[in-house]
Design a protein around this motif. Structure first.
Motif, PDB file in Angstrom:
ATOM      1  N   UNK A  71      39.898  43.778  42.364  1.00 57.87           N
ATOM      2  CA  UNK A  71      40.678  42.718  42.994  1.00 57.87           C
ATOM      3  C   UNK A  71      39.769  41.604  43.513  1.00 57.87           C
ATOM      4  N   UNK A  72      38.714  41.971  44.202  1.00 54.09           N
ATOM      5  CA  UNK A  72      37.797  40.966  44.749  1.00 54.09           C
ATOM      6  C   UNK A  72      37.202  40.103  43.640  1.00 54.09           C
ATOM      7  N   UNK A  73      36.838  40.710  42.527  1.00 57.27           N
ATOM      8  CA  UNK A  73      36.294  39.943  41.401  1.00 57.27           C
ATOM      9  C   UNK A  73      37.356  39.025  40.788  1.00 57.27           C
ATOM     10  N   UNK A  74      38.578  39.521  40.675  1.00 54.91           N
ATOM     11  CA  UNK A  74      39.672  38.697  40.156  1.00 54.91           C
ATOM     12  C   UNK A  74      39.887  37.473  41.041  1.00 54.91           C
ATOM     13  N   UNK A  75      39.969  37.680  42.343  1.00 56.78           N
ATOM     14  CA  UNK A  75      40.192  36.577  43.271  1.00 56.78           C
ATOM     15  C   UNK A  75      39.034  35.589  43.268  1.00 56.78           C
ATOM     16  N   UNK A  76      37.828  36.082  42.989  1.00 57.30           N
ATOM     17  CA  UNK A  76      36.647  35.229  42.947  1.00 57.30           C
ATOM     18  C   UNK A  76      36.470  34.496  41.622  1.00 57.30           C
ATOM     19  N   UNK A  77      37.403  34.676  40.695  1.00 53.13           N
ATOM     20  CA  UNK A  77      37.333  33.972  39.418  1.00 53.13           C
ATOM     21  C   UNK A  77      36.470  34.642  38.374  1.00 53.13           C
ATOM     22  N   UNK A  78      36.104  35.912  38.585  1.00 53.02           N
ATOM     23  CA  UNK A  78      35.288  36.646  37.623  1.00 53.02           C
ATOM     24  C   UNK A  78      35.957  37.984  37.299  1.00 53.02           C
ATOM     25  N   UNK A  79      37.160  37.933  36.700  1.00 52.52           N
ATOM     26  CA  UNK A  79      37.892  39.173  36.442  1.00 52.52           C
ATOM     27  C   UNK A  79      37.163  40.091  35.467  1.00 52.52           C
ATOM     28  N   UNK A  80      37.283  41.400  35.717  1.00 49.55           N
ATOM     29  CA  UNK A  80      36.689  42.385  34.794  1.00 49.55           C
ATOM     30  C   UNK A  80      37.758  43.299  34.215  1.00 49.55           C
ATOM     31  N   UNK A  81      39.009  43.113  34.596  1.00 52.07           N
ATOM     32  CA  UNK A  81      40.110  43.921  34.077  1.00 52.07           C
ATOM     33  C   UNK A  81      40.305  45.195  34.872  1.00 52.07           C
ATOM     34  N   UNK A  82      41.491  45.680  34.816  1.00 54.57           N
ATOM     35  CA  UNK A  82      41.878  46.896  35.541  1.00 54.57           C
ATOM     36  C   UNK A  82      40.977  48.069  35.164  1.00 54.57           C
ATOM     37  N   UNK A  83      40.590  48.821  36.177  1.00 55.27           N
ATOM     38  CA  UNK A  83      39.844  50.069  35.996  1.00 55.27           C
ATOM     39  C   UNK A  83      40.587  51.101  36.836  1.00 55.27           C
TER      40      UNK A  83
END
Length: 160
Positions: free
Chosen positions: A134-146
């Protein structure tokens, strides 16, 4: 190597368990660098939830009412009732409660999740990874659901 392939769960912190009779509740606190409004969207919007949460929903969690919630790795959706949706502060549905509090230019997110005591460690590790994503998604660097079995394959799972 992609950002997802390089991902290693951060250090576990901010989690504890509350016991009330036979009921066990996992409590996780996470400081995020993003506004409560932005975090609220990520925890209520089905499209954003698909990017980080360990479940899918067939409608918005941002309004009181029924949705179908499907946990990753489970075959059937659960009819779930959103009982409280006070944007951008408090969200309650099923056995889950979220609180968002403005804190230092970001948000202190607190999650309460009722859980069978046999699965507390696994639930804490899984939610920890989901909140990292979630933090990466909000920061604009999504890595996809794990989530689910896939989460257990990431380096650092056993440490959590």
């Amino acid at each position: 190597m992609t950002a997802r392939e390089q991902y290693v769960p951060g250090a576990a912190s901010g989690a504890h368990v509350q016991k009330n009779g036979e009921k066990w509740t996992l409590v996780l606190v996470r400081e995020l660098r993003h506004s409560p409004e932005k975090v609220w969207q990520a925890i209520t919007d089905p499209a954003q939830l698909r990017e980080w949460a360990p479940f899918d929903v067939d409608g918005s969690l941002g309004t009181v009412g029924s949705v179908k919630l499907t946990w990753v790795g489970t075959p059937a959706p659960l009819e779930t009732r959103v009982t409280r949706a006070d944007a951008p502060r408090v969200l309650e549905y099923g056995d889950t409660r979220w609180e968002l509090e403005a804190s230092g230019g970001g948000t202190r997110l607190t999650l309460w999740h009722s859980i069978d005591r046999r699965f507390i460690s696994m639930g804490a590790a899984g939610w920890h990874i989901s909140l990292d994503v979630l933090d990466r998604l909000l920061g604009g660097a999504p890595i996809g659901r794990i989530a689910g079995g896939e989460a257990m394959q990431f380096g650092g799972w056993q440490r959590l």
